[in-house]
Structures are given as C-alpha cells and as structure tokens.
Design a protein around this motif. Structure first.
Motif, PDB file in Angstrom:
ATOM      1  N   LEU A  13       0.964  -1.301   0.034  1.00  0.00           N
ATOM      2  CA  LEU A  13      -0.240  -0.019  -0.299  1.00  0.00           C
ATOM      3  C   LEU A  13       1.309   1.287  -0.068  1.00  0.00           C
ATOM      4  CD1 LEU A  13      -2.832  -1.059   2.821  1.00  0.00           C
ATOM      5  CD2 LEU A  13      -2.708   0.051  -0.103  1.00  0.00           C
ATOM      6  N   LEU A  14       1.736   1.162   0.456  1.00  0.00           N
ATOM      7  CA  LEU A  14       2.500   2.382   1.207  1.00  0.00           C
ATOM      8  C   LEU A  14       3.274   2.509  -0.973  1.00  0.00           C
ATOM      9  CD1 LEU A  14       4.528   1.731   3.961  1.00  0.00           C
ATOM     10  CD2 LEU A  14       2.975   4.021   3.638  1.00  0.00           C
ATOM     11  N   THR A  15       3.911   1.624  -1.460  1.00  0.00           N
ATOM     12  CA  THR A  15       4.269   1.705  -2.768  1.00  0.00           C
ATOM     13  C   THR A  15       3.115   2.842  -3.504  1.00  0.00           C
ATOM     14  OG1 THR A  15       6.164  -0.230  -2.139  1.00  0.00           O
ATOM     15  CG2 THR A  15       5.481   0.400  -4.313  1.00  0.00           C
ATOM     16  N   VAL A  16       2.360   1.856  -3.526  1.00  0.00           N
ATOM     17  CA  VAL A  16       1.299   2.131  -4.827  1.00  0.00           C
ATOM     18  C   VAL A  16       1.149   3.714  -4.106  1.00  0.00           C
ATOM     19  CG1 VAL A  16      -1.657   1.676  -5.172  1.00  0.00           C
ATOM     20  CG2 VAL A  16       0.078  -0.203  -5.178  1.00  0.00           C
ATOM     21  N   GLY A  17       0.863   4.243  -2.993  1.00  0.00           N
ATOM     22  CA  GLY A  17       0.287   5.536  -2.290  1.00  0.00           C
ATOM     23  C   GLY A  17       1.425   6.333  -2.924  1.00  0.00           C
ATOM     24  N   ARG A  18       2.412   6.142  -3.319  1.00  0.00           N
ATOM     25  CA  ARG A  18       4.089   6.525  -3.860  1.00  0.00           C
ATOM     26  C   ARG A  18       3.855   6.630  -4.853  1.00  0.00           C
ATOM     27  NH1 ARG A  18       7.537   4.646   1.549  1.00  0.00           N
ATOM     28  NH2 ARG A  18       6.858   6.392   2.386  1.00  0.00           N
ATOM     29  N   VAL A  19       3.470   6.171  -5.608  1.00  0.00           N
ATOM     30  CA  VAL A  19       3.686   6.209  -7.317  1.00  0.00           C
ATOM     31  C   VAL A  19       2.252   6.683  -7.379  1.00  0.00           C
ATOM     32  CG1 VAL A  19       3.283   4.846  -9.312  1.00  0.00           C
ATOM     33  CG2 VAL A  19       4.859   3.700  -7.650  1.00  0.00           C
ATOM     34  N   TRP A  20       1.296   6.270  -6.546  1.00  0.00           N
ATOM     35  CA  TRP A  20       0.593   7.097  -7.420  1.00  0.00           C
ATOM     36  C   TRP A  20       0.118   8.966  -6.594  1.00  0.00           C
ATOM     37  CZ3 TRP A  20      -3.150   6.850 -10.915  1.00  0.00           C
ATOM     38  CH2 TRP A  20      -3.293   5.763 -11.800  1.00  0.00           C
ATOM     39  N   GLU A  21       0.444   9.141  -5.493  1.00  0.00           N
ATOM     40  CA  GLU A  21       1.022  10.488  -5.062  1.00  0.00           C
ATOM     41  C   GLU A  21       1.450  11.449  -6.031  1.00  0.00           C
ATOM     42  OE1 GLU A  21       2.392  12.842  -1.205  1.00  0.00           O
ATOM     43  OE2 GLU A  21       2.671  10.902  -1.229  1.00  0.00           O
ATOM     44  N   SER A  22       1.808  10.242  -6.520  1.00  0.00           N
ATOM     45  CA  SER A  22       3.805  11.269  -7.859  1.00  0.00           C
ATOM     46  C   SER A  22       3.002  11.665  -8.902  1.00  0.00           C
ATOM     47  CB  SER A  22       4.597  10.493  -8.050  1.00  0.00           C
ATOM     48  OG  SER A  22       5.723  10.420  -9.115  1.00  0.00           O
ATOM     49  N   GLU A  23       2.162  10.780  -9.242  1.00  0.00           N
ATOM     50  CA  GLU A  23       1.370  10.998 -10.595  1.00  0.00           C
ATOM     51  C   GLU A  23       0.562  12.383 -10.573  1.00  0.00           C
ATOM     52  OE1 GLU A  23      -0.751   8.173 -12.991  1.00  0.00           O
ATOM     53  OE2 GLU A  23       1.449   6.743 -12.425  1.00  0.00           O
ATOM     54  N   TYR A  24      -0.582  12.314  -8.955  1.00  0.00           N
ATOM     55  CA  TYR A  24      -1.442  13.374  -8.900  1.00  0.00           C
ATOM     56  C   TYR A  24      -0.802  14.042  -8.806  1.00  0.00           C
ATOM     57  CZ  TYR A  24      -4.580  14.582  -5.109  1.00  0.00           C
ATOM     58  OH  TYR A  24      -5.953  16.184  -4.111  1.00  0.00           O
ATOM     59  N   ALA A  25       0.359  14.748  -7.727  1.00  0.00           N
ATOM     60  CA  ALA A  25       0.875  15.425  -7.642  1.00  0.00           C
ATOM     61  C   ALA A  25       1.212  16.025  -9.030  1.00  0.00           C
ATOM     62  CB  ALA A  25       2.573  15.755  -7.032  1.00  0.00           C
ATOM     63  N   ASP A  26       1.983  15.822 -10.053  1.00  0.00           N
ATOM     64  CA  ASP A  26       2.606  15.646 -11.576  1.00  0.00           C
ATOM     65  C   ASP A  26       1.173  16.440 -12.032  1.00  0.00           C
ATOM     66  OD1 ASP A  26       5.011  15.226 -10.894  1.00  0.00           O
ATOM     67  OD2 ASP A  26       4.786  13.540 -12.337  1.00  0.00           O
ATOM     68  N   ALA A  27      -0.214  16.066 -11.600  1.00  0.00           N
ATOM     69  CA  ALA A  27      -1.246  16.167 -12.381  1.00  0.00           C
ATOM     70  C   ALA A  27      -2.003  18.086 -12.117  1.00  0.00           C
ATOM     71  CB  ALA A  27      -2.238  15.556 -12.467  1.00  0.00           C
ATOM     72  N   LEU A  28      -1.343  17.601 -11.129  1.00  0.00           N
ATOM     73  CA  LEU A  28      -1.960  18.474 -10.245  1.00  0.00           C
ATOM     74  C   LEU A  28      -1.026  20.521 -10.354  1.00  0.00           C
ATOM     75  CD1 LEU A  28      -3.308  17.969  -6.965  1.00  0.00           C
ATOM     76  CD2 LEU A  28      -4.553  18.656  -8.747  1.00  0.00           C
TER      77      LEU A  28
END
Length: 139
Positions: A13-28
C-alpha cells in the motif's frame, strides 16, 4: 538465489500510494496546487468559517503551516479571511476563484481515478469494497 520476501500489505500500500501520489502531484502542478494545498482548499470549502486550529488538525500540519498556506491563498484570491486581524478568530471561506480552481482540480482527480480504475479494475473494486466495509456503521 534467496527466497522472495513474504507479501506485505503495508509495503504494498505504501508503494502504490507513493506511485499514485507522484502522478497526482504532477497532475495538480499545472494548476499551481500541491497535494496539501488541494486538501486544505477542500477543507475550507467543506467547512466555511473553519478556524486555523481546526484546519491544521484536519490536515495534520502545524497551525503555523496552515497560516502560511492560507496567506498564499488569500494573496491569490482563493480564500477570504473576513476577520484577518491579530488576536481575532479567523473566518475562512472559499472565494469564487477558489471554487473554480477546486472544480478544475476535481476534474484532474476524476481523470486519474478513471485511468487507475481502467488499468487496475480488480484492485479498484477491492479498495471500494473494503472502504465500504470499514466506513459503514456497525450494529
């Protein structure tokens, strides 16, 4: 060759969360938002008149950090602090500009959610089912 490590839901969950948080941050980023700023604006929208202390508690940041971010929101006309004076309680409210920004950011998040669901339908459904279970009232 050594045996593989046992499956760890925490690490997964930490790994998936970090990957998606990175994409989320890039999109925002093109909207001038960070994950934290998006969350803070959302709290202000959902709770008009929220205090700095409550905003900090909900966001898990210090009151000083909340003041700093809100000052930038006020300077950008995203938030109005009707009682911004030393020693007085603040009354934070989202402005029409802030509402428009949150609407655009919400569309970005919706796109990411659709992409994630399309790439990982089983995981999406498992997460949805799990959240329904943990968020439903117990008898």
């Amino acid at each position: 060759m050594s045996d593989p490590l046992p499956f760890s839901p925490t690490i997964t969950l930490l790994t998936v969360g970090r990957v998606w948080e990175s994409e989320y941050a890039d999109a925002l980023k093109p909207l001038g938002l960070t994950t934290r700023k998006y969350g803070l604006l959302g709290h202000i929208r959902r709770t008009p008149g929220i205090s700095f202390s409550e905003l900090a508690r909900r966001s898990r940041i210090t009151v000083q950090s909340a003041h700093s971010v809100v000052a930038s929101f006020v300077a950008s006309s995203l938030v109005d602090d009707a009682t911004a004076q030393a020693g007085a309680a603040s009354t934070l409210r989202i402005t029409p500009e802030g509402e428009a920004l949150l609407t655009r950011a919400g569309a970005v998040v919706d796109t990411l959610d659709r992409e994630f669901a399309a790439q990982h339908p089983e995981l999406t459904e498992a997460l949805r089912a799990h959240m329904r279970r943990v968020m439903s009232p117990t008898d």
